[in-house]
Scaffold this motif. Structure first.
Motif, PDB file in Angstrom:
ATOM      1  N   SER A  70       8.926 -36.795   6.962  1.00  0.00           N
ATOM      2  CA  SER A  70       7.911 -36.678   8.017  1.00  0.00           C
ATOM      3  C   SER A  70       6.761 -37.649   7.761  1.00  0.00           C
ATOM      4  CB  SER A  70       7.399 -35.244   8.105  1.00  0.00           C
ATOM      5  OG  SER A  70       6.617 -34.908   6.973  1.00  0.00           O
ATOM      6  N   ARG A  71       6.397 -37.830   6.490  1.00  0.00           N
ATOM      7  CA  ARG A  71       5.357 -38.794   6.161  1.00  0.00           C
ATOM      8  C   ARG A  71       5.837 -40.216   6.432  1.00  0.00           C
ATOM      9  NH1 ARG A  71       0.604 -36.206   6.046  1.00  0.00           N
ATOM     10  NH2 ARG A  71       0.926 -34.141   5.106  1.00  0.00           N
ATOM     11  N   ALA A  72       7.117 -40.457   6.209  1.00  0.00           N
ATOM     12  CA  ALA A  72       7.666 -41.804   6.398  1.00  0.00           C
ATOM     13  C   ALA A  72       7.588 -42.239   7.854  1.00  0.00           C
ATOM     14  CB  ALA A  72       9.105 -41.856   5.910  1.00  0.00           C
ATOM     15  N   ARG A  73       7.723 -41.306   8.767  1.00  0.00           N
ATOM     16  CA  ARG A  73       7.661 -41.659  10.189  1.00  0.00           C
ATOM     17  C   ARG A  73       6.289 -42.216  10.571  1.00  0.00           C
ATOM     18  NH1 ARG A  73      11.186 -37.140  10.686  1.00  0.00           N
ATOM     19  NH2 ARG A  73       9.454 -35.661  10.937  1.00  0.00           N
ATOM     20  N   GLU A  74       5.289 -41.843   9.805  1.00  0.00           N
ATOM     21  CA  GLU A  74       3.944 -42.325  10.087  1.00  0.00           C
ATOM     22  C   GLU A  74       3.729 -43.746   9.580  1.00  0.00           C
ATOM     23  OE1 GLU A  74       1.499 -39.541   8.058  1.00  0.00           O
ATOM     24  OE2 GLU A  74       2.296 -37.789   9.106  1.00  0.00           O
ATOM     25  N   ARG A  75       4.608 -44.198   8.677  1.00  0.00           N
ATOM     26  CA  ARG A  75       4.429 -45.508   8.033  1.00  0.00           C
ATOM     27  C   ARG A  75       5.753 -46.266   8.010  1.00  0.00           C
ATOM     28  NH1 ARG A  75       0.775 -44.450   2.692  1.00  0.00           N
ATOM     29  NH2 ARG A  75       1.337 -46.643   2.426  1.00  0.00           N
ATOM     30  N   ALA A  76       6.418 -46.329   9.139  1.00  0.00           N
ATOM     31  CA  ALA A  76       7.723 -46.992   9.226  1.00  0.00           C
ATOM     32  C   ALA A  76       7.604 -48.462   8.819  1.00  0.00           C
ATOM     33  CB  ALA A  76       8.274 -46.877  10.646  1.00  0.00           C
ATOM     34  N   GLY A  77       8.558 -48.928   8.020  1.00  0.00           N
ATOM     35  CA  GLY A  77       8.584 -50.322   7.590  1.00  0.00           C
ATOM     36  C   GLY A  77       7.725 -50.629   6.391  1.00  0.00           C
ATOM     37  N   ASP A  78       7.003 -49.646   5.896  1.00  0.00           N
ATOM     38  CA  ASP A  78       6.122 -49.814   4.742  1.00  0.00           C
ATOM     39  C   ASP A  78       6.969 -49.846   3.463  1.00  0.00           C
ATOM     40  OD1 ASP A  78       4.385 -49.311   2.556  1.00  0.00           O
ATOM     41  OD2 ASP A  78       2.911 -48.425   3.902  1.00  0.00           O
ATOM     42  N   GLU A  79       6.811 -50.893   2.644  1.00  0.00           N
ATOM     43  CA  GLU A  79       7.602 -51.018   1.413  1.00  0.00           C
ATOM     44  C   GLU A  79       7.285 -49.889   0.433  1.00  0.00           C
ATOM     45  OE1 GLU A  79       9.867 -53.807  -1.453  1.00  0.00           O
ATOM     46  OE2 GLU A  79       9.935 -53.359   0.677  1.00  0.00           O
ATOM     47  N   GLU A  80       6.025 -49.508   0.354  1.00  0.00           N
ATOM     48  CA  GLU A  80       5.640 -48.405  -0.524  1.00  0.00           C
ATOM     49  C   GLU A  80       6.286 -47.099  -0.066  1.00  0.00           C
ATOM     50  OE1 GLU A  80       1.589 -46.202  -2.233  1.00  0.00           O
ATOM     51  OE2 GLU A  80       1.456 -47.708  -0.654  1.00  0.00           O
ATOM     52  N   MET A  81       6.368 -46.912   1.246  1.00  0.00           N
ATOM     53  CA  MET A  81       6.978 -45.693   1.774  1.00  0.00           C
ATOM     54  C   MET A  81       8.482 -45.685   1.528  1.00  0.00           C
ATOM     55  SD  MET A  81       5.464 -43.105   3.066  1.00  0.00           S
ATOM     56  CE  MET A  81       6.417 -41.650   2.648  1.00  0.00           C
TER      57      MET A  81
ATOM     58  N   ASP B 258       9.864 -46.648  -1.131  1.00  0.00           N
ATOM     59  CA  ASP B 258       9.977 -46.125  -2.492  1.00  0.00           C
ATOM     60  C   ASP B 258       9.880 -44.604  -2.508  1.00  0.00           C
ATOM     61  OD1 ASP B 258       9.965 -46.075  -5.358  1.00  0.00           O
ATOM     62  OD2 ASP B 258       7.783 -45.958  -5.312  1.00  0.00           O
ATOM     63  N   VAL B 259       8.924 -44.059  -1.789  1.00  0.00           N
ATOM     64  CA  VAL B 259       8.727 -42.606  -1.787  1.00  0.00           C
ATOM     65  C   VAL B 259       9.923 -41.901  -1.155  1.00  0.00           C
ATOM     66  CG1 VAL B 259       7.215 -40.716  -1.072  1.00  0.00           C
ATOM     67  CG2 VAL B 259       6.233 -42.938  -1.646  1.00  0.00           C
ATOM     68  N   VAL B 260      10.379 -42.398  -0.021  1.00  0.00           N
ATOM     69  CA  VAL B 260      11.527 -41.789   0.659  1.00  0.00           C
ATOM     70  C   VAL B 260      12.770 -41.863  -0.216  1.00  0.00           C
ATOM     71  CG1 VAL B 260      13.113 -42.010   2.612  1.00  0.00           C
ATOM     72  CG2 VAL B 260      10.652 -42.161   2.981  1.00  0.00           C
ATOM     73  N   GLN B 261      12.993 -43.017  -0.841  1.00  0.00           N
ATOM     74  CA  GLN B 261      14.183 -43.150  -1.673  1.00  0.00           C
ATOM     75  C   GLN B 261      14.127 -42.215  -2.869  1.00  0.00           C
ATOM     76  OE1 GLN B 261      16.941 -44.542  -0.943  1.00  0.00           O
ATOM     77  NE2 GLN B 261      17.967 -44.119  -2.893  1.00  0.00           N
ATOM     78  N   ASN B 262      12.962 -42.045  -3.459  1.00  0.00           N
ATOM     79  CA  ASN B 262      12.852 -41.093  -4.569  1.00  0.00           C
ATOM     80  C   ASN B 262      13.168 -39.678  -4.111  1.00  0.00           C
ATOM     81  OD1 ASN B 262      12.170 -42.435  -7.080  1.00  0.00           O
ATOM     82  ND2 ASN B 262      10.283 -43.090  -6.084  1.00  0.00           N
ATOM     83  N   ALA B 263      12.772 -39.325  -2.899  1.00  0.00           N
ATOM     84  CA  ALA B 263      13.112 -37.999  -2.375  1.00  0.00           C
ATOM     85  C   ALA B 263      14.611 -37.874  -2.134  1.00  0.00           C
ATOM     86  CB  ALA B 263      12.339 -37.724  -1.084  1.00  0.00           C
ATOM     87  N   GLU B 264      15.231 -38.947  -1.632  1.00  0.00           N
ATOM     88  CA  GLU B 264      16.688 -38.932  -1.437  1.00  0.00           C
ATOM     89  C   GLU B 264      17.392 -38.804  -2.789  1.00  0.00           C
ATOM     90  OE1 GLU B 264      18.278 -38.902   1.383  1.00  0.00           O
ATOM     91  OE2 GLU B 264      16.834 -39.598   2.885  1.00  0.00           O
TER      92      GLU B 264
ATOM     93  N   GLU C  91       7.517 -39.593  -9.568  1.00  0.00           N
ATOM     94  CA  GLU C  91       6.990 -40.643  -8.706  1.00  0.00           C
ATOM     95  C   GLU C  91       6.510 -40.072  -7.374  1.00  0.00           C
ATOM     96  OE1 GLU C  91       6.460 -43.796  -9.433  1.00  0.00           O
ATOM     97  OE2 GLU C  91       7.295 -43.644 -11.447  1.00  0.00           O
ATOM     98  N   ILE C  92       7.257 -39.135  -6.816  1.00  0.00           N
ATOM     99  CA  ILE C  92       6.867 -38.518  -5.542  1.00  0.00           C
ATOM    100  C   ILE C  92       5.532 -37.784  -5.690  1.00  0.00           C
ATOM    101  CG2 ILE C  92       7.464 -36.753  -3.830  1.00  0.00           C
ATOM    102  CD1 ILE C  92      10.432 -37.375  -4.541  1.00  0.00           C
ATOM    103  N   MET C  93       5.400 -37.003  -6.753  1.00  0.00           N
ATOM    104  CA  MET C  93       4.167 -36.244  -6.944  1.00  0.00           C
ATOM    105  C   MET C  93       2.965 -37.172  -7.105  1.00  0.00           C
ATOM    106  SD  MET C  93       5.076 -32.841  -9.145  1.00  0.00           S
ATOM    107  CE  MET C  93       5.590 -33.701 -10.619  1.00  0.00           C
ATOM    108  N   GLY C  94       3.163 -38.280  -7.811  1.00  0.00           N
ATOM    109  CA  GLY C  94       2.067 -39.225  -7.977  1.00  0.00           C
ATOM    110  C   GLY C  94       1.622 -39.814  -6.654  1.00  0.00           C
ATOM    111  N   TRP C  95       2.583 -40.134  -5.800  1.00  0.00           N
ATOM    112  CA  TRP C  95       2.234 -40.719  -4.500  1.00  0.00           C
ATOM    113  C   TRP C  95       1.563 -39.677  -3.608  1.00  0.00           C
ATOM    114  CZ3 TRP C  95       3.055 -40.020   0.682  1.00  0.00           C
ATOM    115  CH2 TRP C  95       2.686 -41.079   1.507  1.00  0.00           C
ATOM    116  N   LEU C  96       2.112 -38.468  -3.554  1.00  0.00           N
ATOM    117  CA  LEU C  96       1.519 -37.430  -2.706  1.00  0.00           C
ATOM    118  C   LEU C  96       0.108 -37.084  -3.157  1.00  0.00           C
ATOM    119  CD1 LEU C  96       4.555 -35.002  -2.198  1.00  0.00           C
ATOM    120  CD2 LEU C  96       3.581 -36.598  -0.531  1.00  0.00           C
ATOM    121  N   GLU C  97      -0.122 -37.040  -4.438  1.00  0.00           N
ATOM    122  CA  GLU C  97      -1.449 -36.702  -4.950  1.00  0.00           C
ATOM    123  C   GLU C  97      -2.499 -37.691  -4.445  1.00  0.00           C
ATOM    124  OE1 GLU C  97      -3.461 -35.380  -9.178  1.00  0.00           O
ATOM    125  OE2 GLU C  97      -1.771 -36.787  -9.193  1.00  0.00           O
ATOM    126  N   SER C  98      -2.119 -38.965  -4.330  1.00  0.00           N
ATOM    127  CA  SER C  98      -3.064 -39.995  -3.901  1.00  0.00           C
ATOM    128  C   SER C  98      -3.121 -40.170  -2.389  1.00  0.00           C
ATOM    129  CB  SER C  98      -2.684 -41.344  -4.532  1.00  0.00           C
ATOM    130  OG  SER C  98      -2.714 -41.271  -5.936  1.00  0.00           O
TER     131      SER C  98
END
Length: 440
Positions: free
Chosen positions: A214-225, A227-233, A157-164
């Protein structure tokens, strides 16, 4: 004299039970419980097994009331993040709107699928979906997974999001993925490999987590973000989890429950400082470990950690229990599920006492003073795992418990029935070492 003292103690405990219990036959029977817990920020609702219909249905009924009457805004469950994220998007009206709840749940593949792919959960999600669609998008209630197992799914899931969205960061994710490739998505092979190279892929997933944060700090409060942060955790903590399995101690349990509590905290921050949420998990995760023999083994759990991190009144722990009935479980890890009998509560157990004292369903809300003979005493409290042998129950399915310290309330059901899976299990899978959902 000893027999007489024991009889007197038993009679006093039974009298205490009867004085606290309130009948439970319909939603109105939950009134005293709702009054007790609705002011908490986290209401954790347990179950004595992962295969009992009545536990799921009463937990859902309590959750519905907290959502409808008191504005609770998220539900976190003992399930994998990627699977539950798909459910979250469906119940919020963001994806798969051509499907119904049964079809969405049919995508669960990791054994035991019956934990979430069942008629009882489908009924709750159908209600939640309709409830959400009648509300403005910002006020829709989320449904999230708290567990740690989905290492490969989360990396994908992380790779898919980063690719886009951030292709310049994709090499960091690919390095983490490639580190795991030789193990063929098999956590056992990876765990065994770390006996020779203890660090394993740790540094790769940690670098990925730092990059995603670091990417999450740019999009704080974003529901999609979220998901990405939690997958990394998940990827980071799952790597740690599987690496610790080879030690042969109980540390994996603690890694897992710390991860679940950190996820609960993350969901609460995402939902806002005044948000309230409901946690669904087995009693062994919900009930405070310090009030069981788990503490002697150095084990912690969700209920204990939340109580330690938050002020009194912010956390409410609710257990469920029953005397007899049927349950969905398997005879071995990865085997097909079946309906198994649940025998009468073992003599001297919590279940036997409640049966003898009440004999019918009840809600028991514990008072502030929990010094009475039942609330302060120790008794065995039944816990059924996804692997269950009714004939051996007395040897290993009762957790020594000080009930008044373990929970804040208890839902008691006299007779329960087995869960209704949406489909049968597929081919047998290899045991995940110490990763069973109840830790047994």
């Amino acid at each position: 004299m000893t027999v007489r003292r024991a009889a007197d103690s038993g009679a006093a405990a039974a009298a205490e039970v009867r004085s606290l219990a309130r009948p439970l036959s319909d939603d109105a029977g939950l009134d005293t419980l709702v009054d007790r817990v609705h002011g908490a920020r986290f209401v954790c609702v347990g179950e004595a097994s992962h295969g009992t219909s009545d536990y799921y249905r009463w937990r859902a009924r309590l959750t519905r009331r907290l959502v409808e009457e008191h504005g609770f805004s998220w539900v976190g469950v003992e399930g994998d993040w990627p699977d539950c994220w798909r459910i979250n998007r469906w119940v919020k009206g963001d994806a798969d709107q051509d499907l119904d709840a049964v079809a969405v749940l049919g995508r669960f593949e990791r054994w035991p699928t019956w934990m979430w792919a069942n008629r009882e959960v489908a009924d709750f999600l159908t209600w939640l979906h309709a409830y959400n669609l009648a509300r403005p998008r910002p006020l829709r209630v989320g449904f999230y997974g708290l567990d740690v197992y989905s290492l490969w799914d989360s990396l994908w899931e992380i790779m898919g999001w980063l690719e886009s969205n951030a292709p310049e960061s994709l090499p960091t994710a690919l390095r983490a993925w490639q580190c795991f490739v030789p193990f063929g998505e098999d956590p056992h092979r990876y765990a065994r490999s770390t006996r020779l190279v203890p660090a394993g892929c740790e540094s790769d997933v940690v670098r990925l987590l730092v990059e995603v944060r670091s990417r999450a700090r740019e999009r704080a409060g974003d529901e999609e973000m979220l998901d990405v942060v939690q997958n990394a955790e998940v990827a980071t903590n799952a790597e740690h989890y599987y690496r610790t399995m080879v030690r042969g101690d109980r540390q994996p349990w603690n890694v897992r429950d710390h991860h679940m509590v950190d996820t609960v905290e993350r969901l609460a921050r995402h939902a806002g400082p005044s948000s309230q949420g409901v946690v669904w998990a087995h009693n062994t995760h919900v009930g405070d470990a310090r009030a069981t023999d788990m503490a002697r083994e150095g084990l912690v759990n969700v209920g204990q950690l939340l109580r330690e991190r938050h002020r009194a009144g912010e956390v409410a722990l609710v257990g469920l229990a029953s005397h007899r009935g049927t349950v969905v479980a398997a005879g071995a890890w990865g085997a097909a599920e079946s309906n198994l009998p649940v025998p009468d509560g073992h003599p001297g157990s919590l279940e036997a006492l409640l049966h003898e004292s009440l004999g019918s369903p009840a809600v028991i809300v514990f008072p502030d003073d929990r010094a009475g003979p039942w609330l302060s005493g120790w008794q065995g409290h039944r816990a059924i795992g996804v692997v269950y042998h009714p004939e051996r129950e007395a040897l290993g399915n009762y957790v020594p418990t000080r009930i008044g310290a373990r929970y804040d309330a208890l839902i008691w059901l006299e007779r329960t029935t087995a869960l209704h899976p949406l489909h049968h299990e597929g081919r047998p899978t290899e045991p995940e070492l110490e990763t069973e959902p109840t830790g047994f």
